[in-house]
Design a protein around this motif. Structure first.
Motif, short mmCIF file in Angstrom:
data_model
loop_
_atom_site.label_atom_id
_atom_site.label_comp_id
_atom_site.label_asym_id
_atom_site.label_seq_id
_atom_site.Cartn_x
_atom_site.Cartn_y
_atom_site.Cartn_z
N VAL A 97 0.93 -1.11 -0.08
CA VAL A 97 -0.10 0.09 -0.16
C VAL A 97 0.75 1.12 0.08
O VAL A 97 1.89 1.26 0.85
CB VAL A 97 -0.85 0.06 1.30
CG1 VAL A 97 -1.57 1.37 1.11
CG2 VAL A 97 -1.91 -1.22 1.18
N GLU A 98 0.67 2.08 -0.94
CA GLU A 98 1.27 3.57 -0.92
C GLU A 98 0.45 4.34 -0.09
O GLU A 98 -0.48 4.50 -0.18
CB GLU A 98 1.57 3.79 -2.36
CG GLU A 98 2.59 2.96 -3.28
CD GLU A 98 3.86 2.86 -2.67
OE1 GLU A 98 4.27 3.87 -2.42
OE2 GLU A 98 4.44 1.71 -2.83
N PHE A 99 1.39 5.32 0.34
CA PHE A 99 0.88 6.36 1.32
C PHE A 99 1.33 7.75 0.90
O PHE A 99 2.51 7.96 0.25
CB PHE A 99 1.27 6.38 2.80
CG PHE A 99 1.02 4.97 3.36
CD1 PHE A 99 -0.36 4.71 3.74
CD2 PHE A 99 1.93 3.96 3.56
CE1 PHE A 99 -0.68 3.45 4.51
CE2 PHE A 99 1.46 2.62 3.88
CZ PHE A 99 0.22 2.51 4.40
N CYS A 104 1.54 9.67 5.66
CA CYS A 104 2.93 9.34 6.35
C CYS A 104 3.14 10.30 7.62
O CYS A 104 3.25 9.67 8.64
CB CYS A 104 4.02 9.39 5.41
SG CYS A 104 4.07 8.31 4.23
N ILE A 105 2.57 11.53 7.62
CA ILE A 105 2.97 12.28 8.57
C ILE A 105 1.87 12.19 9.69
O ILE A 105 2.20 11.97 10.94
CB ILE A 105 3.34 13.99 8.29
CG1 ILE A 105 4.43 14.29 7.32
CG2 ILE A 105 3.04 14.85 9.50
CD1 ILE A 105 5.68 13.97 8.07
N LEU A 133 8.83 5.90 12.83
CA LEU A 133 10.03 6.24 12.01
C LEU A 133 9.97 5.86 10.47
O LEU A 133 10.44 6.54 9.60
CB LEU A 133 11.36 5.71 12.80
CG LEU A 133 11.78 6.30 13.92
CD1 LEU A 133 12.70 5.71 14.72
CD2 LEU A 133 12.13 7.78 13.68
N SER A 134 9.47 4.71 10.49
CA SER A 134 9.28 4.30 8.97
C SER A 134 8.37 4.84 8.09
O SER A 134 8.56 5.36 6.90
CB SER A 134 8.81 2.62 8.90
OG SER A 134 7.49 2.62 9.39
N ASP A 138 9.24 7.56 4.76
CA ASP A 138 8.73 7.54 3.57
C ASP A 138 8.12 8.63 3.19
O ASP A 138 8.13 9.26 1.82
CB ASP A 138 7.34 6.56 3.57
CG ASP A 138 7.52 5.14 3.54
OD1 ASP A 138 8.96 4.74 3.39
OD2 ASP A 138 6.59 4.36 3.80
N ALA A 139 7.58 9.54 4.15
CA ALA A 139 7.55 10.91 3.84
C ALA A 139 8.74 11.75 3.30
O ALA A 139 8.42 12.79 2.63
CB ALA A 139 6.86 11.66 5.07
#
Length: 152
Positions: A97-99, A104-105, A133-134, A138-139
């Motif tokens: 799944v892409e965010f 992400c934040i 943290l992950s 990503d963000a």
């Protein structure tokens, strides 16, 4: 609709209401539903559940501060667990799944709050911090989170 389906499942004894939450009556029922849901839908399902919990928490009236504080604390832990489950993949053939950077934040903040609410459960707190943290990593692909979200 969804509400009538949930009410029917409560009447059938598969789900039960616990305060503001609805949960499976038995872990074996939850596991059966999970096992029969296609792997390609599991991550999206966890993401949807976690996102809906977050939406509910933000719309919950805060006039009774103690009730609100307890509700939000429990809801954040559940939301973080669901969001984090959406990141875990068992099948490498299923796309991750892409965010968005905004998601992400938001999810990093939810994990931080959930880690604080974990109390003496150090394993849960550490797990939430690692997931947080992950999400920040990503963000950081599209924004400089150290500048934009230094306090986080």
């Amino acid at each position: 609709g969804l509400v009538s389906s949930i009410n029917m499942l409560v009447e059938e004894g598969l789900l039960e209401r616990e305060g503001s939450f609805i949960k499976f009556r038995h872990d074996s029922i939850m596991q059966a539903v999970h096992d029969f849901t296609p792997e390609s839908n599991i991550s999206r399902l966890h993401l949807d559940i976690g996102s809906k919990i977050i939406a509910q928490v933000t719309s919950f009236p805060s006039d009774n501060h103690d009730v609100y504080k307890d509700f939000v604390g429990e809801a954040l832990i559940v939301a973080a667990d669901q969001i984090n489950l959406s990141r875990e993949k068992k099948d490498s053939a299923v796309p991750r799944v892409e965010f968005s950077p905004k998601q992400c934040i938001t999810f990093a903040k939810i994990n931080l709050k959930s880690a604080h609410k974990a109390g003496p459960d150090i394993d849960r707190a550490l797990r939430n911090l690692k997931f947080g943290l992950s999400f920040l990593r990503d963000a950081s692909k599209t924004i400089d989170h150290w500048k934009e979200h230094y306090n986080l």
